[in-house]
Design an enzyme around this catalytic site. Sequence first.
Site, PDB file in Angstrom:
ATOM      1  N   CYS A   1      34.529  35.725  47.684  1.00  0.00           N
ATOM      2  CA  CYS A   1      35.326  35.748  46.455  1.00  0.00           C
ATOM      3  C   CYS A   1      34.419  35.269  45.328  1.00  0.00           C
ATOM      4  CB  CYS A   1      36.585  34.906  46.595  1.00  0.00           C
ATOM      5  SG  CYS A   1      36.295  33.149  46.816  1.00  0.00           S
TER       6      CYS A   1
ATOM      7  N   HIS B   1      39.181  30.218  37.048  1.00  0.00           N
ATOM      8  CA  HIS B   1      39.616  30.917  38.262  1.00  0.00           C
ATOM      9  C   HIS B   1      41.135  31.075  38.215  1.00  0.00           C
ATOM     10  CE1 HIS B   1      40.359  31.733  42.513  1.00  0.00           C
ATOM     11  NE2 HIS B   1      39.060  31.879  42.702  1.00  0.00           N
TER      12      HIS B   1
END
Length: 645
Positions: free
Chosen positions: A426, A584
């Site tokens: 990720c 994020h």
Amino acid sequence: MKFLQRLGRSIMLPVAVLPVAAILSGISYWISDGGKSPNIASAFLGAAGGSLLDNMALLFAVGIALGMAQKSDGTSALAGLVSWLVVTTLLRPETVALYTGVADVNDVDPSFLKVQNVFVGIICGLIGAFCYNRFKDTRLPDALSFFSGKRSVAIVTAGVSLVVAIALYFVWPWVYGGLVTFGEWIVTLGPVGTGIYGFLNRLLIPVGLHHALNSVFWFDVAGINDLNNFLSGEGTYGVTGQYMTGFFPIMMFGLPGAALAMYLTAKTTRKRLAYGILLAGAISSFFVGVTEPLEFAFMFLAPVLYVTHALFTGISMAISQILPVRMGFGFSAGFVDLVLNWMNPMAQNPWLIPVMGVFWFFVYFGVFYFFIKRFNLKTPGREDDDILAEGTEYDTHVGDDKYLVTGSRFIDALGGKDNILELENCATRLRMEIDDVSKVDDTALKRAGAAGTMKPGGKSVQVVYGTNVQFVKDAMEQIMSGRVDAPTPAAPEPAIAPAATATAVRTDAPTTTVTLRQPLEGTVVPLSQVPDPTFAQGIMGPGVAIEPTGDTVVAPADGTIGATFDSSHAVALVLGDGTELLIHVGIDTVDMKGDGFRTLIEKGQKVTAGTPLLKFDLAKITAAGHPSITPVIVLNNENAAVAFE
């Protein structure tokens, strides 16, 4: 969208060989005066170029099978070829005549004369890639062990292709015949119908069905015979050529304008890579009217641009019919045919074509440039890093030994390559499925450069690294696949984690306050409330979090984009003083694979405070079951504290 980007990248393999073939064919056509005076040189060059152009669909079948496969070693390309041979052989006119009991092949449905097209090539390539990905590791009983693994791929591919051929046998004539009937109807609509024809002509190229429409307007299917009448000079002056003229301004000027826009908007580090395919495509489009090298370069990467291109072609066709300008071609609407047919008795005011072309050059350039920048379209040279890193002509293999060294040490610390079942990443961490979690050496991972290790349960293991985690993952894949040898450094020097170390090892250095504009509307909460220990425990670094109410992340300060991600769920920013930030959006939102997210900037772009960085759909995050809380982290200063103005 990721599938289309991968497909577009795979198509670059066969497309890369087409410009040279097109130019060779064009030169052959030129020196033979449009085929009227053939000679040895024209025959030689024409055969060389035609060998590729005439087999373009086969190139697509092989190239797409190779590009769409996972870590292919060429077996997938063989599977694509097998699929192509099976499908086209079962549907060729001679074979269909046997099915139907027709004595004369010429009496077979004419649709089967056009079955060897790009659409079928793409289908066969996808079949080959699917069978390779699905069956390359198949294990059969000992008695059949010779056919295990990759040897089974071609066999399964042949079986799947049989089923596809049966389906096409019933579907293809219906689709082809329907287009012919539709083409005959739009003839009655005058310039509007011509515009619709031009629009559909481009729109149908990806599936090869434009030939059905062309047969209505260019040949004698419906009594128009525009192409043959023009070349013979026996048509009606002011009428003949109306279904060809509008292609010239688009092919000679419009598409090269689009190529220039795509080159200027390519990422700085990839301009040289994009330059080759775009320049070659522009040359073949201008000189000989072969547009596929350019069109396939963006039709799957940026479909909205291809629809726009089709619309512009339709408008050009309609305008050309209204104006007193007529021109035709024998090969395609390029410079070669324009010169050869300039003095044709059916040519009317051919000087207007370059004038129209200049107009379309600036229209294409302006519209493409605006769309690409405004919507961050993934045209050649702008593809996401994880798409490009997988191979082909836009390959970005890891060239820095430090990632190979780190990747090699990670593999060892994870129990070896055979212990790693799945490997993904990720924004900041490796996400893996490990066969035996007890073999994972957390201390060795730390020494190799990991900021921390997480074990959510079962066989899942996550190794926190930082925003350059993709390069470590790529290096690990190269080592595990055998494409590169694992480096053997003389001394295993301790590595420094790229992200901030855990709070437990912080020093007593004075706290540095990083004052920022709040990057997202919502309620600011402590980092400890984030339901992910990587963030909550400060493993990635200090910061705060936001429970969002808005849907747009903006730059919290002036800086440079340090990293973007294919899933668009995060962005890294380097401030003027060197502070590295990570924003994020949500927790585990990488699993959404970009659904509901859109990146608005690109890596390396300079931004000012308030510049929109990414947008997201809060409702989709909630519906997917992920927390929407958004950490804002300082990556390179463990003693920092984040404060919003």
